[in-house]
Design a protein around this motif. Structure first.
Motif, mmCIF file in Angstrom:
data_model
loop_
_atom_site.group_PDB
_atom_site.id
_atom_site.type_symbol
_atom_site.label_atom_id
_atom_site.label_comp_id
_atom_site.label_asym_id
_atom_site.label_seq_id
_atom_site.Cartn_x
_atom_site.Cartn_y
_atom_site.Cartn_z
ATOM 1 N N ALA A 1 0.834 -1.210 0.000
ATOM 2 C CA ALA A 1 0.000 0.000 0.000
ATOM 3 C C ALA A 1 0.868 1.260 0.000
ATOM 4 C CB ALA A 1 -0.932 -0.006 1.215
ATOM 5 N N SER B 1 -1.431 2.295 5.374
ATOM 6 C CA SER B 1 -2.149 2.034 4.133
ATOM 7 C C SER B 1 -1.726 2.968 3.011
ATOM 8 C CB SER B 1 -3.664 2.153 4.382
ATOM 9 O OG SER B 1 -4.074 1.128 5.272
ATOM 10 N N GLU C 1 -6.659 -2.244 -1.078
ATOM 11 C CA GLU C 1 -5.209 -2.026 -0.916
ATOM 12 C C GLU C 1 -4.893 -1.199 0.316
ATOM 13 O OE1 GLU C 1 -3.349 -0.951 -4.607
ATOM 14 O OE2 GLU C 1 -4.011 -2.820 -5.538
#
Lengths: 291, 291, 291, 291
Positions: B269, C288, D251
């Protein structure tokens, strides 16, 4: 050299004996009287107190269970810093949190006493066979003074950095070791839970990028569920606590370490504290309803 | 042997070439036309479809990215099971979740086709150098039939159990590898955050119970922050997904694996998907405010 | 009542003022001279030392940052236990690890001093508005003696068990609060990462089984990334350390708590220590790749 | 409206009955014949196949266990997309991974069929009492068409975003709910392990920032170890799998969710799959040697 040795437990007793055997004069102390008998039997002198052990010593070695004992023996009333003459070199070989090693170093400096933190790995077997790994933090010059003593105790002796660095490296070692046990345990449970022979599977793992010393030494005993120590869960539990404290002191975030610490705490809570640390497998089994 | 080979990507292309070099007749197919040119250049025959590749083959090898492709190529319309004659042996060398390997085995059996799951480790380098590790699930008799082919592709070739067992062992391997990267990353960040030279510290770890192949091969590059692949985060991310699916299928609970999967997802990510999996270190650094 | 009050920080200053306002005689001490001025301004007496504050007090209240300060002020030379007369009741309202509360209780008993551990929640706002929650551990009879004082400070005042129980309940509270922040952060990042408006989504969550006070109070500010404290990450970081220590003391294994502690440590390591604890969201975002 | 309803299980049966009661014409299908009897008893028409149920319907509702069933019923041969006429509106109320909802939306668009994903929370009780929460993803215009039907089924009905958004919000809900159960379990085990009455302690938590609906509804039953469902561990296990898949699709990295998923998997592996999800407490107890 004249050596004062405080802490004659499972580790300290054979270590003191090795120093005597190497020609050093060892004056030792422990709160447990039987330990003193063993010291005398191996040619050392039984001191009557910390102060007595420290008197006249060029180097003082402490080998104690955890930081409260180090605080008491080194910083407390009648302790090493009060008793030792300026210029003495204190090598604390206990495994404790780096924070305490730094406090000891600071307090010692005010008394003109030099300090090394020098925790070991290799366990009881390493102590008996003079095959310890010794991770040393402190001044290079002090390291060189103590090196002949350490060479009587261990095989891999490395000066890893400034005060506290020995403890940090020991903590790093223990978090990796604990973590690999947890990973190997998960690999075993996954394979067994899938109907795959774990012994065969681990043989494959041991031949590739997953290879590690724990697989080499312990995969057979783990698959067979033999957990005689070795290095006890109780001790690894203490060491994970040090790793967590070291992370806090360094202001870093270690999520894997945080989880491993709780899994080892679980092994202990389940009553496996006196088994080998490979018994972490029993936690993974329990979690998977396979115990 | 007459071999049908479907999936001529980074791994499949050199593998097919090794089979040709070992004297086998290879008829290959891939959706990417360039792959077919490479196959012809190395002496294989370019097939026009899966059905064409499979026709007349004694053994069919599939080497595909993930389970949807395997489902399509093997189970789909015009796929291997529709096209291959009964008695054909299908060796699926893709790394996929065990569940799909079992579905394939079941569907194949109904068609009289024999199946092995045979995922590999060793990556592109291993494929090129015919040095793969091959973990094989299925019947022993079928394993023996395919063994000569596998010996042209790899060095460590192990029959690890029944259908799906190859995938399970591969998943176990990848969870241990991913986990060790995370642990070594935490060791590095702890040491650096404590002012300790990580290179020196890892040298000590590599000499004791924490020793592992990742430390041997990667500690220098990790300390220097060199992350050229090797094996990409993107692929390890896929493999962790397989490990999680395998755990679910086996009805086991793997908390370390669950956490490692999310940390590798984080590396991806953050945009590091095409770096080596050792770049997991970048996640640990970020978490500790040291990026 | 005659009250000695040690620790006049952000929490202690308004608390002492409330006691004065309720008609009690308050003699206070702090190492920061300005704190004493505030106490005098609100009608209390500025003492010159711990011993001076404690002299003649029926009840001594301590409100200190963490266990080392409690050890120093209560157990140290010139501290509460040395200075207070037998029969005095010490209410330690600091948030510290249960282990230290038990040590204090034991040491106090030897001096004939009664002790309660009485940590609070509600933060600076709660202290100013006399709206704290107070979790009290110790003897019921002692609780009843101090209750009138506590009623001047808080709204929810509960005797939760024996010595240390107040700290345990506070630790339990903080692990749940920290954990819910982490979970809500993951919900937000999942929704935003999926192209879903998080505000709308959290409204739905707040109407079902996922409902919680943090969603009620903080979902708007979290979605808008407003993180002014409130209760600082630095303080929650300290409290998670207490929760981990409490788990160790109780010999239980708390994997969620272990992970939450490292995530909050991450928020601090990333430099967000002085933001509200809802800023844990920034760690989830960073993980993330959305920061 | 003419409604086709596929999936008449524990949830679908009372939902279809509510639609009939609200004046709609319901033609339903399920593979289990008894389900059809119940539908007829409540005034619906028993269809002989998916195609039969769908014929003439303005709106088709599917309420199925998981994504493979949705793929089969909607995308498969003789399924909704093959059978329904262009312009039909399909509301899939199953809880599945967002990825499948997006695939369904895409495939439906090619057939001129409009789609909403509309998973619910509230469980069997909510279905029976027409008190479900319904989280809807898709076009606003389509939402408005179906709203009268949804109002016969639930109380909180929210259009949360584009295709898949309903599933994402449901996943976010379930990860928060599962996580709070895990946190409350750790709070209970910490208190009990410390000799503190957990009921009293949780009362305090329920009055402060840690307050949440699970504490309100379940703290008494959890402390008393009553785990009759309610919402079963098996279902929450499935839902955590969806949350993990949704994170992968988006993601993002969700470490807490990753751990909660494994803890719930543990509850199931230990044999508690048919107990209420509050039985996650049994895992925490086991980990702490208190089972």
């Amino acid at each position: 050299m004249n050596v004062g040795f405080v802490g004659l437990g499972i580790m300290g007793t054979p270590m003191a004996a090795h120093l005597v055997a190497a020609g050093h004069t060892v004056s030792g102390y422990d709160v447990v009287p039987e330990s003193l008998d063993k010291l005398t039997a191996s040619g050392g002198r039984a001191a009557s107190s910390v102060a007595d052990a420290v008197e006249g010593a060029e180097v003082v070695i402490t080998m104690l269970p955890n930081h409260p004992q180090v605080e008491h023996v080194v910083l407390g009333q009648g302790g090493v810093l009060e008793s030792a003459k300026p210029g003495t070199l204190l090598a604390d070989m206990s495994t404790i949190r780096p924070e305490t090693s730094l406090e000891v170093a600071k307090a010692a400096q005010e008394k003109g006493i030099r300090v090394l933190d020098a925790p070991v790995s290799g366990g009881e077997a390493g102590a008996k066979q003079a095959a310890l790994s010794i991770m040393v933090g402190g001044e290079q010059a002090d390291f060189e003074v103590v090196l002949p003593l350490f060479e009587a105790l261990g095989k891999t002796i490395v000066h890893v950095g400034p005060h506290g660095a020995g403890q940090v490296v020991k903590a790093a070692n223990q978090l990796v070791v604990g973590g690999i046990y947890a990973l190997v345990s998960e690999a075993i449970v996954l394979m067994e839970g899938s109907g795959v022979d774990a012994g065969t599977g681990l043989d494959v793992l041991a031949g590739g990028l997953a290879a590690n010393r724990i697989l080499d030494l312990k995969r057979e005993s783990m698959v067979q569920r033999r957990f005689e120590p070795g290095f006890r869960i109780d001790l690894h539990h203490k060491d994970m606590s040090i790793a967590i404290a070291a992370a806090r002191q360094a202001e870093v975030s270690l999520p894997m370490t945080g989880l491993v610490a709780q899994l080892i705490a679980s092994a202990r809570a389940m009553g496996h504290g006196s088994l080998d640390h490979s018994a972490l497998l029993k936690v993974t089994e329990q979690l998977s309803g396979r115990a």
